[in-house]
Design a protein around this motif. Structure first.
Motif, PDB file in Angstrom:
ATOM      1  N   GLN A  38       1.314  -1.379   0.174  1.00  0.00           N
ATOM      2  CA  GLN A  38      -0.058  -0.475  -0.254  1.00  0.00           C
ATOM      3  C   GLN A  38       0.740   0.995  -0.104  1.00  0.00           C
ATOM      4  OE1 GLN A  38      -3.591  -0.381  -0.126  1.00  0.00           O
ATOM      5  NE2 GLN A  38      -2.584  -2.656  -0.422  1.00  0.00           N
ATOM      6  N   PRO A  39       0.989   2.334  -1.351  1.00  0.00           N
ATOM      7  CA  PRO A  39       1.881   3.297  -1.596  1.00  0.00           C
ATOM      8  C   PRO A  39       1.161   4.640  -0.820  1.00  0.00           C
ATOM      9  CG  PRO A  39       1.049   2.558  -2.556  1.00  0.00           C
ATOM     10  CD  PRO A  39       0.275   1.528  -2.728  1.00  0.00           C
ATOM     11  N   SER A  40       1.951   5.187   0.339  1.00  0.00           N
ATOM     12  CA  SER A  40       1.915   6.096   1.004  1.00  0.00           C
ATOM     13  C   SER A  40       1.509   7.016  -0.079  1.00  0.00           C
ATOM     14  CB  SER A  40       2.711   7.095   1.965  1.00  0.00           C
ATOM     15  OG  SER A  40       3.314   7.816   0.441  1.00  0.00           O
ATOM     16  N   ALA A  41       0.521   8.593   0.332  1.00  0.00           N
ATOM     17  CA  ALA A  41       0.465   9.463  -0.675  1.00  0.00           C
ATOM     18  C   ALA A  41       1.573  10.061  -0.811  1.00  0.00           C
ATOM     19  CB  ALA A  41      -0.653  10.569   0.014  1.00  0.00           C
ATOM     20  N   ALA A  42       2.209  10.047  -0.783  1.00  0.00           N
ATOM     21  CA  ALA A  42       4.056  11.208  -0.984  1.00  0.00           C
ATOM     22  C   ALA A  42       4.362   9.489  -2.091  1.00  0.00           C
ATOM     23  CB  ALA A  42       4.884  10.801   0.457  1.00  0.00           C
ATOM     24  N   GLN A  43       4.609   8.413  -1.788  1.00  0.00           N
ATOM     25  CA  GLN A  43       5.172   7.625  -2.868  1.00  0.00           C
ATOM     26  C   GLN A  43       4.183   7.476  -4.285  1.00  0.00           C
ATOM     27  OE1 GLN A  43       4.443   4.015  -0.402  1.00  0.00           O
ATOM     28  NE2 GLN A  43       6.461   4.296  -0.648  1.00  0.00           N
ATOM     29  N   ILE A  44       2.990   7.598  -4.107  1.00  0.00           N
ATOM     30  CA  ILE A  44       1.894   7.687  -4.879  1.00  0.00           C
ATOM     31  C   ILE A  44       2.376   9.115  -5.642  1.00  0.00           C
ATOM     32  CG2 ILE A  44      -0.211   7.676  -6.366  1.00  0.00           C
ATOM     33  CD1 ILE A  44      -1.392   6.474  -3.612  1.00  0.00           C
ATOM     34  N   ALA A  45       2.249  10.098  -5.231  1.00  0.00           N
ATOM     35  CA  ALA A  45       2.385  11.678  -5.662  1.00  0.00           C
ATOM     36  C   ALA A  45       3.964  11.353  -6.458  1.00  0.00           C
ATOM     37  CB  ALA A  45       2.783  12.814  -4.927  1.00  0.00           C
ATOM     38  N   GLU A  46       5.086  10.740  -5.954  1.00  0.00           N
ATOM     39  CA  GLU A  46       6.547  10.692  -6.591  1.00  0.00           C
ATOM     40  C   GLU A  46       6.345   9.860  -8.001  1.00  0.00           C
ATOM     41  OE1 GLU A  46      10.812   8.314  -5.821  1.00  0.00           O
ATOM     42  OE2 GLU A  46       9.345   9.067  -3.658  1.00  0.00           O
ATOM     43  N   ARG A  47       5.840   8.486  -7.621  1.00  0.00           N
ATOM     44  CA  ARG A  47       5.073   8.097  -8.971  1.00  0.00           C
ATOM     45  C   ARG A  47       4.153   8.491 -10.061  1.00  0.00           C
ATOM     46  NH1 ARG A  47       3.242   2.432  -6.714  1.00  0.00           N
ATOM     47  NH2 ARG A  47       4.860   1.798  -4.987  1.00  0.00           N
ATOM     48  N   VAL A  48       3.441   9.238 -10.370  1.00  0.00           N
ATOM     49  CA  VAL A  48       2.909  10.097 -10.867  1.00  0.00           C
ATOM     50  C   VAL A  48       3.805  10.667 -11.679  1.00  0.00           C
ATOM     51  CG1 VAL A  48       1.575  11.646 -10.972  1.00  0.00           C
ATOM     52  CG2 VAL A  48       0.431  10.040  -9.478  1.00  0.00           C
ATOM     53  N   ALA A  49       4.558  11.511 -11.134  1.00  0.00           N
ATOM     54  CA  ALA A  49       5.662  12.772 -11.171  1.00  0.00           C
ATOM     55  C   ALA A  49       7.027  12.431 -12.241  1.00  0.00           C
ATOM     56  CB  ALA A  49       6.421  13.571 -10.071  1.00  0.00           C
ATOM     57  N   THR A  50       7.491  10.971 -11.418  1.00  0.00           N
ATOM     58  CA  THR A  50       7.789  10.096 -12.240  1.00  0.00           C
ATOM     59  C   THR A  50       7.405  10.077 -13.194  1.00  0.00           C
ATOM     60  OG1 THR A  50       9.610   9.371 -10.600  1.00  0.00           O
ATOM     61  CG2 THR A  50       9.701   8.115 -12.182  1.00  0.00           C
ATOM     62  N   THR A  51       6.486   9.964 -13.586  1.00  0.00           N
ATOM     63  CA  THR A  51       5.040   9.025 -14.785  1.00  0.00           C
ATOM     64  C   THR A  51       5.327  10.234 -15.649  1.00  0.00           C
ATOM     65  OG1 THR A  51       4.247   7.213 -13.978  1.00  0.00           O
ATOM     66  CG2 THR A  51       3.357   8.067 -16.071  1.00  0.00           C
ATOM     67  N   ARG A  52       5.227  11.657 -15.456  1.00  0.00           N
ATOM     68  CA  ARG A  52       5.370  11.858 -16.097  1.00  0.00           C
ATOM     69  C   ARG A  52       6.439  12.545 -16.694  1.00  0.00           C
ATOM     70  NH1 ARG A  52       0.552  15.859 -12.421  1.00  0.00           N
ATOM     71  NH2 ARG A  52      -1.002  14.427 -12.610  1.00  0.00           N
ATOM     72  N   GLN A  53       7.341  12.560 -15.980  1.00  0.00           N
ATOM     73  CA  GLN A  53       8.639  13.122 -16.442  1.00  0.00           C
ATOM     74  C   GLN A  53       8.928  12.092 -17.405  1.00  0.00           C
ATOM     75  OE1 GLN A  53      10.297  15.968 -15.150  1.00  0.00           O
ATOM     76  NE2 GLN A  53      11.005  15.217 -17.854  1.00  0.00           N
ATOM     77  N   VAL A  54       8.665  10.854 -17.318  1.00  0.00           N
ATOM     78  CA  VAL A  54       8.481   9.791 -18.601  1.00  0.00           C
ATOM     79  C   VAL A  54       7.900   9.965 -20.264  1.00  0.00           C
ATOM     80  CG1 VAL A  54       8.730   7.388 -19.402  1.00  0.00           C
ATOM     81  CG2 VAL A  54       9.266   8.442 -16.907  1.00  0.00           C
ATOM     82  N   LEU A  55       6.964  10.354 -19.531  1.00  0.00           N
ATOM     83  CA  LEU A  55       6.300  10.967 -20.638  1.00  0.00           C
ATOM     84  C   LEU A  55       6.944  11.788 -22.019  1.00  0.00           C
ATOM     85  CD1 LEU A  55       2.759  10.064 -19.272  1.00  0.00           C
ATOM     86  CD2 LEU A  55       3.492   9.270 -20.945  1.00  0.00           C
ATOM     87  N   ARG A  56       7.144  12.776 -20.841  1.00  0.00           N
ATOM     88  CA  ARG A  56       7.501  13.893 -21.289  1.00  0.00           C
ATOM     89  C   ARG A  56       8.822  14.386 -21.718  1.00  0.00           C
ATOM     90  NH1 ARG A  56       5.713  16.716 -16.323  1.00  0.00           N
ATOM     91  NH2 ARG A  56       3.283  17.805 -17.221  1.00  0.00           N
ATOM     92  N   ASP A  57       9.494  12.857 -21.653  1.00  0.00           N
ATOM     93  CA  ASP A  57      11.274  12.568 -22.128  1.00  0.00           C
ATOM     94  C   ASP A  57      11.152  11.591 -22.611  1.00  0.00           C
ATOM     95  OD1 ASP A  57      12.363  14.230 -20.146  1.00  0.00           O
ATOM     96  OD2 ASP A  57      12.947  13.326 -18.736  1.00  0.00           O
ATOM     97  N   ARG A  58      10.390  11.023 -23.268  1.00  0.00           N
ATOM     98  CA  ARG A  58      10.399   9.635 -24.537  1.00  0.00           C
ATOM     99  C   ARG A  58       9.407   9.277 -25.426  1.00  0.00           C
ATOM    100  NH1 ARG A  58      12.369   4.664 -19.773  1.00  0.00           N
ATOM    101  NH2 ARG A  58      13.886   5.703 -19.216  1.00  0.00           N
ATOM    102  N   MET A  59       7.884  10.410 -25.114  1.00  0.00           N
ATOM    103  CA  MET A  59       7.446  10.042 -25.998  1.00  0.00           C
ATOM    104  C   MET A  59       7.051  11.898 -26.196  1.00  0.00           C
ATOM    105  SD  MET A  59       4.685   7.202 -23.932  1.00  0.00           S
ATOM    106  CE  MET A  59       3.466   7.611 -25.164  1.00  0.00           C
ATOM    107  N   GLY A  60       7.869  12.724 -26.027  1.00  0.00           N
ATOM    108  CA  GLY A  60       6.729  14.072 -26.336  1.00  0.00           C
ATOM    109  C   GLY A  60       6.156  14.607 -25.918  1.00  0.00           C
ATOM    110  N   CYS A  61       5.379  14.074 -24.735  1.00  0.00           N
ATOM    111  CA  CYS A  61       4.389  14.496 -23.982  1.00  0.00           C
ATOM    112  C   CYS A  61       4.583  15.620 -23.921  1.00  0.00           C
ATOM    113  CB  CYS A  61       4.055  13.448 -22.781  1.00  0.00           C
ATOM    114  SG  CYS A  61       2.162  13.991 -22.004  1.00  0.00           S
ATOM    115  N   THR A  62       3.637  16.380 -23.503  1.00  0.00           N
ATOM    116  CA  THR A  62       3.724  18.506 -24.281  1.00  0.00           C
ATOM    117  C   THR A  62       2.371  18.408 -22.618  1.00  0.00           C
ATOM    118  OG1 THR A  62       2.734  18.883 -25.423  1.00  0.00           O
ATOM    119  CG2 THR A  62       4.255  18.982 -26.358  1.00  0.00           C
ATOM    120  N   LEU A  63       1.834  17.989 -22.373  1.00  0.00           N
ATOM    121  CA  LEU A  63       0.527  18.245 -21.615  1.00  0.00           C
ATOM    122  C   LEU A  63       1.199  18.724 -19.914  1.00  0.00           C
ATOM    123  CD1 LEU A  63      -1.710  14.909 -21.898  1.00  0.00           C
ATOM    124  CD2 LEU A  63      -1.817  17.284 -22.691  1.00  0.00           C
TER     125      LEU A  63
END
Length: 94
Positions: A38-63
């Protein structure tokens, strides 16, 4: 390892004890396994931030973060961006 006592209703304790027995674990080990999944709220937020960064870096996502938080259609936008990028690269190479 230091241990502690937690208080739960009897029914909860009995249920956890049954689950632990079925899995061949002690009650403390079962609770530790459940908690680890069960991830904590802080762990979830970190995963979300990491996922968004990967989308931006590797997929050119501009959202932006705000656009990502707007709702369930974000994944559809990501797929559309990825498909557009792939199509652009494919037609450029053809």
């Amino acid at each position: 390892m230091t241990t502690t006592t937690i208080q739960v209703p009897e029914e909860t304790r009995d249920h956890l004890a049954q689950l632990a027995e079925e899995r061949g674990l002690g009650l403390g080990r079962l609770v530790a396994q459940i908690a680890a999944r069960q991830p904590s709220a802080a762990q979830i937020a970190e995963r979300v931030a990491t996922t968004r960064q990967v989308l931006r870096d590797r997929m050119g996502c501009t959202l932006t973060d705000e656009e990502c938080e707007q709702g369930p259609n974000v994944l559809a936008h990501v797929y559309a961006l990825a498909a557009g990028k792939l199509h652009s690269e494919w037609t450029r190479g053809a």
